[in-house]
Design an enzyme around this catalytic site. Structure first.
Site, PDB file in Angstrom:
ATOM      1  CG  ASP A   4      -6.914   2.420  11.552  1.00 28.73           C
ATOM      2  OD1 ASP A   4      -7.308   1.310  11.142  1.00 28.73           O
ATOM      3  OD2 ASP A   4      -5.713   2.746  11.565  1.00 28.73           O
ATOM      4  CD  GLU A   5      -4.358   6.343  10.400  1.00 25.28           C
ATOM      5  OE1 GLU A   5      -3.701   7.262  10.885  1.00 25.28           O
ATOM      6  OE2 GLU A   5      -3.851   5.230  10.142  1.00 25.28           O
ATOM      7  CB  SER A   6     -11.059   4.016   5.716  1.00 21.12           C
ATOM      8  OG  SER A   6     -10.738   2.825   6.373  1.00 21.12           O
TER       9      SER A   6
END
Ligand code: TNX
Length: 454
Positions: free
Chosen positions: A266-268
């Site tokens: 997630d959220e990279s």
């Protein structure tokens, strides 16, 4: 109040038959008579998947006490959890009554972030107990993030040595040793709960990079981080230790997992797309090699294969890759931020919690249907529901309990029955009864509006 609502059953079973009140009461405190059999009376003609049959049960309330019929230990545990709710309600059950039950979804989970703030084995055991009472079966632990590293990895002792003591706001950290993990796992197994460990890559990796020089192509480690921003850290595909690190983590988590390993994803926001693809693909392949199932957050949907799981968390994002993944046979776990994120504030007056998805009261956690949440994802592709709680603002077991309850009960109802739509009135009555047990157990909970709390 319908006759069964006095029992405070959550989740609501598939069928309850209560006879006339004049019948004699069943002696509920007698040890239940348990019978494993190939077929459960009343379910012979119901088309159930084999895992549903394993979890199904029937309870007959007889003059000699309760009698449980089930096909496996799972069904037996579900029946026992329900009987416990009835006994705690203090209500009587007449002889001749029966309950017939099986779950709609197989994955009925809770994920806890023990990184932003650390929660140790004693707190986690207590939560396992709560989960089992709600017939939840999967505890997913978020074990690494920018702010800390929470599980001992024997091949990289520097991870806990350098990164386990930190937490958000400079609070005290901690970590789970191999012995702690086994203790928790044994406890969870005895209650029908499987553990899913998560190490998040390629983002959310400041603590790993702080501990292991070789994860940094610059050769310099970043400072420890105690804020609550997300999306600034990333593994680098070309750094000298990256591939070895991914392989070690995959193998170590596979050893301590009960069937699935969560690889994050997630959220990279700081990872170039090409490197994201390389790292997620590589990590997922290392996990599959161990025979464990891969679970990853929705951003990685494009890289997942049939029999992997993708966990949906932000229903506002573009769902094209999730819909395509579902069509390929990837299974979907529903954790929609607006319903299942138990770190969202109940209302704007609350001290605890975040609001990036707005506020979430009990009723909102209940009234939704996982099978229709994402247009294009068929009901068959949905493996289940997972509540999540992130702990940026949550520092103590009491605060954790307050954010979980009562909403976790609503998510358990959705996961077990398939949908909470139209169930509010019944649920509100039942949860008021269930809350008496929480009070006796010393569990803190929020007094959501619309319920007449004890
Ligand atoms: C999003 S949900 C995150 C977490 C935060 C959480 C706070 C997800 C996959 N990532 O890193 O803690 O929001 O609600």
């Amino acid at each position: 109040m319908r006759s069964y609502e006095k029992y405070g059953l959550i989740p609501q079973p598939v069928a309850i038959q209560a006879p006339v009140d004049s019948a004699a009461a069943c002696p509920l405190r007698h040890t239940p008579h348990i019978r494993r059999r190939p077929e459960i009376p009343g379910l012979e003609d119901v088309a159930l998947k084999s895992w549903q049959r394993d979890e199904a049960y029937r309870i007959d309330f007889l003059g000699t006490g309760p009698a449980i019929a089930c096909t496996t230990l799972r069904g037996q545990r579900n029946a026992q959890a329900l009987l416990k709710q009835i006994v705690s309600s203090g209500a009587q059950v007449q002889t001749g009554a029966w309950i017939l039950d099986y779950p709609r979804y197989q994955w009925r989970g809770l994920s806890i972030d023990i990184v932003r703030h650390f929660f140790g084995v004693d707190t986690l055991k207590d939560i396992v107990e709560l989960m089992a009472s709600l017939r939840l079966n999967t505890l997913h632990l978020h074990l690494s993030d920018d702010q800390g590293w929470r599980i001992d990895i024997p091949d990289y002792p520097e991870l806990v040595a350098a990164s386990s003591s930190s937490a958000v706001g400079g609070d005290q950290g901690g970590y789970v040793s191999a012995q702690d993990w086994e203790e928790l796992r044994t406890y969870a197994h005895a209650r029908g709960v499987q553990l899913v460990p998560e190490v998040d890559v390629p983002g959310h990796t400041n603590a790993a990079k702080h501990a292991i020089v070789g994860l940094n192509s610059s050769g310099e480690v970043p400072h420890a981080y105690t804020g609550i921003e997300v999306g600034f850290s990333s593994l680098e595909w070309k750094a000298p230790q990256t591939q070895r690190f991914l392989g070690v983590i995959a193998r170590t988590l596979a050893r301590v997992s009960d069937g699935a390993v969560h690889i994050g994803g997630d959220e990279s926001h700081a990872t170039p797309e090409e490197e994201y693809a390389q790292i997620v693909t590589y990590m997922a392949a290392r996990v599959r090699e161990t025979g464990r199932a891969v679970v990853a957050w929705q951003e990685s949907a494009h890289y997942l294969k049939p029999a992997d799981y993708v966990q949906v968390w932000d229903e506002r994002l573009d769902m094209t890759a999730v819909v395509e993944a579902a069509r390929r046979g990837v299974q979907i776990i529903m954790s929609p931020g607006s319903r299942a994120y138990l770190d969202m504030k109940y209302n704007t007056e609350e001290r605890l919690g975040l609001t990036w998805m707005g506020t979430t009261e009990l009723r909102q956690s209940l009234e939704w249907d996982p099978a229709t949440l994402i247009p294009g994802v068929s009901a068959d592709a949905v493996a289940g529901v997972e509540a999540t709680v992130w702990t940026e603002t949550i520092r103590t077991p009491e605060e954790l309990s307050y954010m979980l309850l009562p909403r976790l009960a609503a998510l358990a109802e959705v996961a077990w029955t398939g949908s909470g739509v139209g169930q509010w009135d019944s649920f509100a009555t039942r949860i008021a009864v269930a809350a008496r047990s929480w009070e006796r157990e010393g569990r803190r909970f929020h007094h959501s509006p619309g319920v007449i709390w004890p």
